[in-house]
Design a protein around this motif. Structure first.
Motif, PDB file in Angstrom:
ATOM      1  N   ARG A  36       0.833  -1.207   0.000  1.00  0.00           N
ATOM      2  CA  ARG A  36       0.000   0.000   0.000  1.00  0.00           C
ATOM      3  C   ARG A  36       0.867   1.257   0.000  1.00  0.00           C
ATOM      4  O   ARG A  36       0.673   2.167  -0.806  1.00  0.00           O
ATOM      5  CB  ARG A  36      -0.946  -0.028   1.198  1.00  0.00           C
ATOM      6  CG  ARG A  36      -2.062   0.971   1.150  1.00  0.00           C
ATOM      7  CD  ARG A  36      -3.128   0.778   2.227  1.00  0.00           C
ATOM      8  NE  ARG A  36      -2.667   0.284   3.515  1.00  0.00           N
ATOM      9  CZ  ARG A  36      -2.758  -0.989   3.921  1.00  0.00           C
ATOM     10  NH1 ARG A  36      -3.281  -1.905   3.145  1.00  0.00           N
ATOM     11  NH2 ARG A  36      -2.325  -1.359   5.108  1.00  0.00           N
ATOM     12  N   ASP A  41      -0.276  -1.939  -4.441  1.00  0.00           N
ATOM     13  CA  ASP A  41      -1.414  -2.715  -3.947  1.00  0.00           C
ATOM     14  C   ASP A  41      -2.513  -2.899  -4.992  1.00  0.00           C
ATOM     15  O   ASP A  41      -3.673  -3.076  -4.666  1.00  0.00           O
ATOM     16  CB  ASP A  41      -1.985  -2.083  -2.684  1.00  0.00           C
ATOM     17  CG  ASP A  41      -2.400  -0.634  -2.878  1.00  0.00           C
ATOM     18  OD1 ASP A  41      -1.959   0.003  -3.857  1.00  0.00           O
ATOM     19  OD2 ASP A  41      -3.167  -0.127  -2.039  1.00  0.00           O
ATOM     20  N   TRP A  42      -2.124  -2.918  -6.262  1.00  0.00           N
ATOM     21  CA  TRP A  42      -3.076  -3.145  -7.351  1.00  0.00           C
ATOM     22  C   TRP A  42      -3.039  -4.610  -7.763  1.00  0.00           C
ATOM     23  O   TRP A  42      -2.143  -5.351  -7.400  1.00  0.00           O
ATOM     24  CB  TRP A  42      -2.755  -2.247  -8.548  1.00  0.00           C
ATOM     25  CG  TRP A  42      -1.300  -2.037  -8.794  1.00  0.00           C
ATOM     26  CD1 TRP A  42      -0.540  -0.995  -8.350  1.00  0.00           C
ATOM     27  CD2 TRP A  42      -0.403  -2.885  -9.527  1.00  0.00           C
ATOM     28  NE1 TRP A  42       0.765  -1.143  -8.765  1.00  0.00           N
ATOM     29  CE2 TRP A  42       0.872  -2.293  -9.486  1.00  0.00           C
ATOM     30  CE3 TRP A  42      -0.557  -4.081 -10.223  1.00  0.00           C
ATOM     31  CZ2 TRP A  42       1.981  -2.855 -10.107  1.00  0.00           C
ATOM     32  CZ3 TRP A  42       0.551  -4.640 -10.836  1.00  0.00           C
ATOM     33  CH2 TRP A  42       1.792  -4.017 -10.774  1.00  0.00           C
ATOM     34  N   GLU A  43      -4.063  -5.016  -8.508  1.00  0.00           N
ATOM     35  CA  GLU A  43      -4.135  -6.386  -9.004  1.00  0.00           C
ATOM     36  C   GLU A  43      -3.986  -6.401 -10.516  1.00  0.00           C
ATOM     37  O   GLU A  43      -4.074  -5.352 -11.169  1.00  0.00           O
ATOM     38  CB  GLU A  43      -5.465  -7.024  -8.598  1.00  0.00           C
ATOM     39  CG  GLU A  43      -5.570  -7.228  -7.104  1.00  0.00           C
ATOM     40  CD  GLU A  43      -6.802  -8.013  -6.708  1.00  0.00           C
ATOM     41  OE1 GLU A  43      -7.683  -8.269  -7.558  1.00  0.00           O
ATOM     42  OE2 GLU A  43      -6.875  -8.396  -5.528  1.00  0.00           O
ATOM     43  N   ARG A  70      -3.079  -4.158 -15.602  1.00  0.00           N
ATOM     44  CA  ARG A  70      -3.336  -3.684 -14.243  1.00  0.00           C
ATOM     45  C   ARG A  70      -4.798  -3.273 -14.143  1.00  0.00           C
ATOM     46  O   ARG A  70      -5.332  -2.618 -15.030  1.00  0.00           O
ATOM     47  CB  ARG A  70      -2.444  -2.491 -13.930  1.00  0.00           C
ATOM     48  CG  ARG A  70      -0.997  -2.860 -13.788  1.00  0.00           C
ATOM     49  CD  ARG A  70      -0.112  -1.665 -13.586  1.00  0.00           C
ATOM     50  NE  ARG A  70      -0.509  -0.840 -12.445  1.00  0.00           N
ATOM     51  CZ  ARG A  70       0.274   0.073 -11.878  1.00  0.00           C
ATOM     52  NH1 ARG A  70       1.487   0.270 -12.359  1.00  0.00           N
ATOM     53  NH2 ARG A  70      -0.143   0.780 -10.864  1.00  0.00           N
ATOM     54  N   THR A  71      -5.447  -3.637 -13.034  1.00  0.00           N
ATOM     55  CA  THR A  71      -6.862  -3.297 -12.857  1.00  0.00           C
ATOM     56  C   THR A  71      -7.060  -1.890 -12.304  1.00  0.00           C
ATOM     57  O   THR A  71      -8.176  -1.391 -12.313  1.00  0.00           O
ATOM     58  CB  THR A  71      -7.554  -4.296 -11.914  1.00  0.00           C
ATOM     59  OG1 THR A  71      -6.923  -4.261 -10.636  1.00  0.00           O
ATOM     60  CG2 THR A  71      -7.503  -5.707 -12.489  1.00  0.00           C
ATOM     61  N   ASP A  72      -5.995  -1.238 -11.844  1.00  0.00           N
ATOM     62  CA  ASP A  72      -6.129   0.111 -11.285  1.00  0.00           C
ATOM     63  C   ASP A  72      -6.006   1.202 -12.342  1.00  0.00           C
ATOM     64  O   ASP A  72      -6.127   2.381 -12.029  1.00  0.00           O
ATOM     65  CB  ASP A  72      -5.086   0.343 -10.188  1.00  0.00           C
ATOM     66  CG  ASP A  72      -3.655   0.326 -10.707  1.00  0.00           C
ATOM     67  OD1 ASP A  72      -3.377  -0.468 -11.638  1.00  0.00           O
ATOM     68  OD2 ASP A  72      -2.833   1.089 -10.191  1.00  0.00           O
ATOM     69  N   LYS A  73      -5.764   0.839 -13.591  1.00  0.00           N
ATOM     70  CA  LYS A  73      -5.606   1.801 -14.673  1.00  0.00           C
ATOM     71  C   LYS A  73      -6.838   1.778 -15.567  1.00  0.00           C
ATOM     72  O   LYS A  73      -7.477   0.744 -15.735  1.00  0.00           O
ATOM     73  CB  LYS A  73      -4.363   1.487 -15.521  1.00  0.00           C
ATOM     74  CG  LYS A  73      -3.059   1.457 -14.743  1.00  0.00           C
ATOM     75  CD  LYS A  73      -2.635   2.844 -14.383  1.00  0.00           C
ATOM     76  CE  LYS A  73      -1.282   2.840 -13.692  1.00  0.00           C
ATOM     77  NZ  LYS A  73      -0.857   4.157 -13.312  1.00  0.00           N
ATOM     78  N   ARG A  80      -1.528   0.616 -18.441  1.00  0.00           N
ATOM     79  CA  ARG A  80      -2.302  -0.528 -17.955  1.00  0.00           C
ATOM     80  C   ARG A  80      -1.716  -1.855 -18.442  1.00  0.00           C
ATOM     81  O   ARG A  80      -1.720  -2.851 -17.738  1.00  0.00           O
ATOM     82  CB  ARG A  80      -3.744  -0.390 -18.451  1.00  0.00           C
ATOM     83  CG  ARG A  80      -4.662  -1.482 -17.999  1.00  0.00           C
ATOM     84  CD  ARG A  80      -6.090  -1.184 -18.448  1.00  0.00           C
ATOM     85  NE  ARG A  80      -6.995  -2.124 -17.816  1.00  0.00           N
ATOM     86  CZ  ARG A  80      -7.837  -2.901 -18.486  1.00  0.00           C
ATOM     87  NH1 ARG A  80      -7.922  -2.824 -19.789  1.00  0.00           N
ATOM     88  NH2 ARG A  80      -8.611  -3.734 -17.848  1.00  0.00           N
ATOM     89  N   GLN A  93      -0.945 -12.287  -8.214  1.00  0.00           N
ATOM     90  CA  GLN A  93      -1.148 -10.961  -7.628  1.00  0.00           C
ATOM     91  C   GLN A  93       0.060 -10.592  -6.765  1.00  0.00           C
ATOM     92  O   GLN A  93       0.747 -11.460  -6.220  1.00  0.00           O
ATOM     93  CB  GLN A  93      -2.429 -10.934  -6.795  1.00  0.00           C
ATOM     94  CG  GLN A  93      -3.673 -11.346  -7.558  1.00  0.00           C
ATOM     95  CD  GLN A  93      -3.930 -10.508  -8.801  1.00  0.00           C
ATOM     96  OE1 GLN A  93      -3.611  -9.321  -8.869  1.00  0.00           O
ATOM     97  NE2 GLN A  93      -4.502 -11.136  -9.816  1.00  0.00           N
TER      98      GLN A  93
END
Length: 149
Positions: A36, A41-43, A70-73, A80, A93
């Motif tokens: 974090r 801390d992204w998946e 990346r799921t955070d993009k 991403r 992960q």
């Protein structure tokens, strides 16, 4: 090797033509906290790899291949995309990849001091300071370990 002699919170640098990002971590106690605090801390997820047809006539899936993203993009963010793989590959992960670090902390007194990534997150790493010093040729050195995923 990069020396962290100044108290930086985040450093971006290039070594041997490869981009790195490093974060100095302040007293993290768990792998979750380290991920974090370092922004790791992204998946990731596996999605179908698609090829654009000539003349803008649409898209087709590339058989047997997938993209890792990346799921955070956002969907159209070029940061991403992490890589191409076979359909049979199952992504790992960041938390799962670094699960081996938590026992080192709990049982052996290791401390996460830095964490970062290369190539937008296609590789992530943690730098651990291990307890005790070792000596060679009359000089003492801190024990450290870098864990790559």
């Amino acid at each position: 090797m990069v020396a962290f002699e100044t108290p930086v919170e985040q450093t971006d640098f290039t070594e041997a033509g490869r981009p790195y990002s490093a974060n100095r971590l302040q007293s993290v106690v768990t792998v979750d906290e380290a991920l974090r605090e370092a922004g790791l801390d992204w998946e990731v997820e596996k999605i179908p790899l698609r090829q654009g047809l000539p003349g803008g006539r649409g898209w087709v899936n590339v058989p047997g291949r997938s993209a890792i993203v990346r799921t955070d993009k956002e969907e159209h963010d070029s940061d991403r995309f992490l890589g191409i793989t076979y359909d049979t590959y199952e992504p790992v992960q960041n938390f799962d990849a670094f699960s081996i670090v938590q026992p080192m902390m709990a049982e052996h007194g290791a401390r996460i001091t830095h964490a970062g990534l290369t190539h937008g997150g296609s590789r992530v790493w943690m730098r651990l300071q291990m307890p005790g010093l070792f000596a060679t040729n009359g000089d003492e050195y801190q024990r450290e370990l870098i864990v790559w995923a």
